[in-house]
Design an enzyme around this catalytic site. Sequence first.
Site, PDB file in Angstrom:
ATOM      1  N   HIS A 279    -109.993  -8.121  15.210  1.00 43.13           N
ATOM      2  CA  HIS A 279    -109.720  -9.196  14.244  1.00 43.13           C
ATOM      3  C   HIS A 279    -108.243  -9.259  13.867  1.00 43.13           C
ATOM      4  O   HIS A 279    -107.891  -9.816  12.837  1.00 43.13           O
ATOM      5  CB  HIS A 279    -110.536  -9.016  12.951  1.00 43.13           C
ATOM      6  CG  HIS A 279    -111.976  -8.744  13.169  1.00 43.13           C
ATOM      7  ND1 HIS A 279    -112.903  -9.741  13.268  1.00 43.13           N
ATOM      8  CD2 HIS A 279    -112.652  -7.584  13.351  1.00 43.13           C
ATOM      9  CE1 HIS A 279    -114.102  -9.209  13.470  1.00 43.13           C
ATOM     10  NE2 HIS A 279    -113.980  -7.897  13.536  1.00 43.13           N
TER      11      HIS A 279
ATOM     12  N   SER B 134     -82.421 -18.907  22.338  1.00 46.02           N
ATOM     13  CA  SER B 134     -82.626 -20.060  21.483  1.00 46.02           C
ATOM     14  C   SER B 134     -81.284 -20.741  21.368  1.00 46.02           C
ATOM     15  O   SER B 134     -80.250 -20.076  21.240  1.00 46.02           O
ATOM     16  CB  SER B 134     -83.108 -19.586  20.111  1.00 46.02           C
ATOM     17  OG  SER B 134     -82.709 -20.489  19.096  1.00 46.02           O
TER      18      SER B 134
END
Lengths: 430, 430, 430, 430
Positions: A141, A262
């Site tokens: 999870h 980036s």
Amino acid sequence: MIERYSRKQLTDIWSEQNKYQIWLDVEVAAAEAMEKLGQIPKGVASVVRKKAKINVKRIHQIESKVKHDVIAFLTSITEKAGIKARYLHQGMTSSDVLDTSLNIQLVQSGKILLSDIDQILKVLKKQAKKYKYTPCMGRSHGIHAEPITFGLKLASFYEEFKRNRKRLVDAIDEISTCAISGAVGTFANINPNVEKHVAKKLGLKVEPISTQVIPRDRHAFYFSILGIIAGSVERVAVEIRHLQRTEVYEVQEFFSKDQKGSSAMPHKKNPILSENLTGLARMVRSAVIPALENIALWHERDISHSSVERNIGPDANITLDFALARLSNILDKMIVYPKKMIENLNITKGLIFSQEVMLELTKSGLSREQSYKMVQNYAKKCFAENLNLFDVISDDKFIMAKISSKRLRAIFNYSSHFKNVDLIFRRVFK
Amino acid sequence: MIERYSRKQLTDIWSEQNKYQIWLDVEVAAAEAMEKLGQIPKGVASVVRKKAKINVKRIHQIESKVKHDVIAFLTSITEKAGIKARYLHQGMTSSDVLDTSLNIQLVQSGKILLSDIDQILKVLKKQAKKYKYTPCMGRSHGIHAEPITFGLKLASFYEEFKRNRKRLVDAIDEISTCAISGAVGTFANINPNVEKHVAKKLGLKVEPISTQVIPRDRHAFYFSILGIIAGSVERVAVEIRHLQRTEVYEVQEFFSKDQKGSSAMPHKKNPILSENLTGLARMVRSAVIPALENIALWHERDISHSSVERNIGPDANITLDFALARLSNILDKMIVYPKKMIENLNITKGLIFSQEVMLELTKSGLSREQSYKMVQNYAKKCFAENLNLFDVISDDKFIMAKISSKRLRAIFNYSSHFKNVDLIFRRVFK
Amino acid sequence: MIERYSRKQLTDIWSEQNKYQIWLDVEVAAAEAMEKLGQIPKGVASVVRKKAKINVKRIHQIESKVKHDVIAFLTSITEKAGIKARYLHQGMTSSDVLDTSLNIQLVQSGKILLSDIDQILKVLKKQAKKYKYTPCMGRSHGIHAEPITFGLKLASFYEEFKRNRKRLVDAIDEISTCAISGAVGTFANINPNVEKHVAKKLGLKVEPISTQVIPRDRHAFYFSILGIIAGSVERVAVEIRHLQRTEVYEVQEFFSKDQKGSSAMPHKKNPILSENLTGLARMVRSAVIPALENIALWHERDISHSSVERNIGPDANITLDFALARLSNILDKMIVYPKKMIENLNITKGLIFSQEVMLELTKSGLSREQSYKMVQNYAKKCFAENLNLFDVISDDKFIMAKISSKRLRAIFNYSSHFKNVDLIFRRVFK
Amino acid sequence: MIERYSRKQLTDIWSEQNKYQIWLDVEVAAAEAMEKLGQIPKGVASVVRKKAKINVKRIHQIESKVKHDVIAFLTSITEKAGIKARYLHQGMTSSDVLDTSLNIQLVQSGKILLSDIDQILKVLKKQAKKYKYTPCMGRSHGIHAEPITFGLKLASFYEEFKRNRKRLVDAIDEISTCAISGAVGTFANINPNVEKHVAKKLGLKVEPISTQVIPRDRHAFYFSILGIIAGSVERVAVEIRHLQRTEVYEVQEFFSKDQKGSSAMPHKKNPILSENLTGLARMVRSAVIPALENIALWHERDISHSSVERNIGPDANITLDFALARLSNILDKMIVYPKKMIENLNITKGLIFSQEVMLELTKSGLSREQSYKMVQNYAKKCFAENLNLFDVISDDKFIMAKISSKRLRAIFNYSSHFKNVDLIFRRVFK
């Protein structure tokens, strides 16, 4: 089929050049058989094989006029190979050539995909062994559960790709058939031995019953398997993306020297290759439904499958090949940070050992319910007050009366979790 | 899962009752192993097996409070079986039970689907043999091509379902695994022999490496196969719908005495069962993508797959079982009109023999191009002026100088098309 | 994107040349705004606009080194436009350019698709009016129901494409947004007025809130609409395929003079264009799920959508454009056989009027049940014994006592079915 | 349709009871119109409305015999309402009732989904305003990018659900049509005014042209919109799952007191609701393709769509309603940890401000390339040696000659990133 996501080996298979070459191979093999059967004069196959040259441009030129690809192809061959070539294709129907050839392209593609998987298996094995005992958080999870090793993660991928390998072998086998059965599959104007000969010559099996076309459930199976393999690629890619998150940073994709992360943010190292694989997996998967929709052709055949296959044939194969190759590369060159793995293991200050404390309490005679509640309460307290579970438990006299302090220390040591790693590795890498 | 499209055998498998019963079987088998290993007291398994009764209502009651299904289940078992039941599930994690049990449900379902396919094969074989030599138009593109027999059509379906049978056997095999490996698959708190014992006891194989869950590529394979089988169901259904068209009317679905075809039009007999199968095929197919999307779980597992499987587990299996049973029934009871098949064969007044005329001309020395053009022109003329191709050809002295009139009569006889029917049948029904 | 299924208008939009040109437009428009705001020196925009030339090859060259497309693009522009170009892109992030540009490509594509639909509407209107009162069988379940006119069929398609037109207008509107909001959409380093200016300049609206990227639910909407339009293309294509069946033969695709229908069967005229559209519809539809899967990007963005959009951006638009153009062409040139439509109307020898007989009986006082049974029995008898329903009914004294023979004749006349055709046409072509 | 994932409001809409009730409403409204037109005796509508009671069991009983649902329904109504009921349904065909009724069920469902979205909008607005200026890491590629506020994240979701609201309104509008046009849509035996009356009475628009059925592109649009909304649900769910990861832990799903996180690990708090939504999104999305495949019905209709709609009608609507309600609840009750958000912002020790440093350098006259390289090198150094970017930059004399130390401090302060938050909020919550 985007150039950016294509490798030459695969685009070559799906080139017009290769397609027509395979058509020629099929026609020549068929001619050989017909010669043997005395249905056409001797020498057709050898003349055509010698003289015919694939001229893609010329075929397209003719096709733009006659609007029929096989007729255009045959006309072009006759132009090169001379009058004997008119004996080609006798009693055959276009689909005899097209379908057998498509299967060959799929087999050619499948074999490369198979070698891609082999490469992945090789890399995964190497890395799994390297990190066999590297402690790493096991998460369910997205939440810390109990320790595993990084090698186990990779071994799990390895086993999945082993299954994919077997499935792909089956898919190639499914698609390795040859049909030369005439206009509606009755061999009305063609001897079944032609089919037998062509199949043998080209390394295929005889399609037991065709209807003009090779039944499309075979292709549906093939593309379904590509979809499953893409799902496995996605699984590994998503794992890497998670592990490279800034907060986790246990693994990082290799980053070449000149590469810029980036345009705006010079510090960023993004898992772009794995993100890319996630998208490519969606694309390969998107071929599955059209392939399934292709099964229900009308009567002995309609041609609705054709435009689908002209797309997904190259696209799904080329994309998956690219994705598999990229995945090997990522796995091979990934940078692993074992130190960060250890740091992360300690984030919850021992909470990940809570299950074992609970089990130990159960063994000491407490009910499961009691033990669960007791440990959960301490877990909540630790989380809320940023305490270490070991310390808190050590201070509880009731518990310490049931668990020896030696045993408690053993519990709070993740190496005890790895006692069966070797067993699992033996299962996987037998 | 629509009641209208469900059969009891399958809904029973996917009932809460059966699910919890399988959970119990898994837990008890695990307890047996733990007893043998001396990890829990003797007698737990036998007591639980004797005393525990599945009480679905009670389990739901508890679950609504604890919001955890396995804990609710265990609590309910303890209520019935007493204190010894607290030894159940030790060192196990919910997924050990859930995943192994889901696989058992899939295996149970798969086996019924297998018997459904066997039933279809039986019916197809019977019908194929019955209509082995019943002449019938072969159609490509919806257009009359050359004669086939109705038996060939059915034999082609038979072969396709044989392939589906093999695929389903593989899919059942893929899904026949058992994982009892603890919270993150490391066997940290459970002996691997427990897994081995449970697997053996329940007729499964050991999952070589699990991560808390059984990897979802296995399930994706299973549901992909259901999608392919649904595609084959659709293929047969679409064929029947075509053959029952008013203008074709060669085959008709069985129509029960009291059944009404249309509330407005009393004369209509619609192929509604086959139309229904077409829709159901879409539904089964729609389970494939979610199953593929389930593969890429996060890290050692996330639980996003669960809600998907709660839906497609029952839905796809129940729907396909219903569809397969309906299909056998349609095929078994269909009304076949051989006389209409013959009438349809004659609609184009011999045009369907045009290929052979062309081939015969080619053999006589004309180029393929010339022959094609000549025959195509006559075909156009016949069609335009509603003439019979045989008559028109007979009147052409040029052609008749090349083809004897005896040969021409032989060409215009569809029985000559059936010379290899027996060969094909031997390939299929070997 | 298969050349065979592509038109230049669309491939131009998706060319590298056009993509980079749009990037340049965005960068220059942004520079204009920055100049106005005094953030960069005057003259940047005008210099770049004058000097910069897109050189695709050079950009790819640089990209292969820096592995970042926007940086490669900017570097290439600087090479051409000189030092002032370094002021481009300040405070912007790659996605500002990429996402706004992708939207422009989608808008450009959408507008052509819109004109394709307009063309289809035009052709459908023309043909619907031409065949407004051409009697034609209405069929449900593939079974003859009651008469319609061929014009009604076409009017129904017209209305559907009107809906598609509206949906596409909405989809273009959805995708007509511009985001120039910086690395995470906060305008941290860029003035929001830049976005406003660029949007205005390029005919877009401002994206109210972006997260680096324009949210992908917009794109999902766009591609979903393409999927729906493809479904409508398929509907018309399937209709034509049905109507061209040998047994039906009411409509035929145009067949060019030199075209060959089948390499083996010279007489065949296959609805290959419509079959092709059926397959292309599957392909366009296959873009929908990946587009939906793209919505859930991680955090402020991940880049998994990119490889999907590099594929489906061109592929779905180009394929749908081709399909729409092909469809107009088919509809424009189709050959309609009104005589055959009449023949087919008479196939069931009046059974198609059974409903009205039944209704007339009900009006005369019989219960619906009684009437239904009575007429159904006669219908069965007619079908079985090849009788005409009119004759059989005329012989039944019980019925003739309830229905006058004049009324009966009126019932067995399909023109009575067309009394509301004009009303429907007024609704559709208002 | 799993009970566990269903809410009563929606299951009521899709109950047999409600379906038949709507059928009755349609039939009665039609009877009213026919009375007005003098086609049936006065009083039919009022008698039926008064006396008829839906008896689902009885209808099913009759249907099992006559195998036609509408006839079974009408028979059952006649049993209750007496002989006058035989005037119901005159000139109508089953689909007139079925299709109009299905649309009503979809409209009823759509309206509840709309109110679900309104609830989500309300909660998102509340939370967005609450956390408007709560600093939070902005992440692209899973990697820290630049600061945002948690409120911005929520505002972005808000805007997306506003778009979904508009789309859903359009979808409801698309599906709000009524067709009472007879067996093939020609109004051969029914006055078009009946359709007009029923439409008005039931709040629908007249379907301009129907073919027996309402065209399925309308339904395809509706289900596509559900698929898009599901995609947005998934986007938010995935965000929460990410933010609840152990290493991130900025947000946590509400966890009820008695709830148990894991049967094995008492300390775990898993984002199971959001994970569940991820799976449910896959299910809703899986309805889209079957809905698109339903568009291409044969001729004036076939019935293949019916079994699809019996499934996806209830399933997709019920599942999406449940998912939307669950999502509101999660968003409403989520626990937010602003302190942890700050901690995470500081993980990279200032690297997230690198872009601004670079921009500042560019403004000072350095080329973009130079600035980028300089800052990237420092970023690498900081990361490798665990240094703070601010400190490292401060020590660089070359840089400090270009940027004042005051300006540098301003750069390394994330509050400067929030200057346009209010502007964005005004755009979104206008």
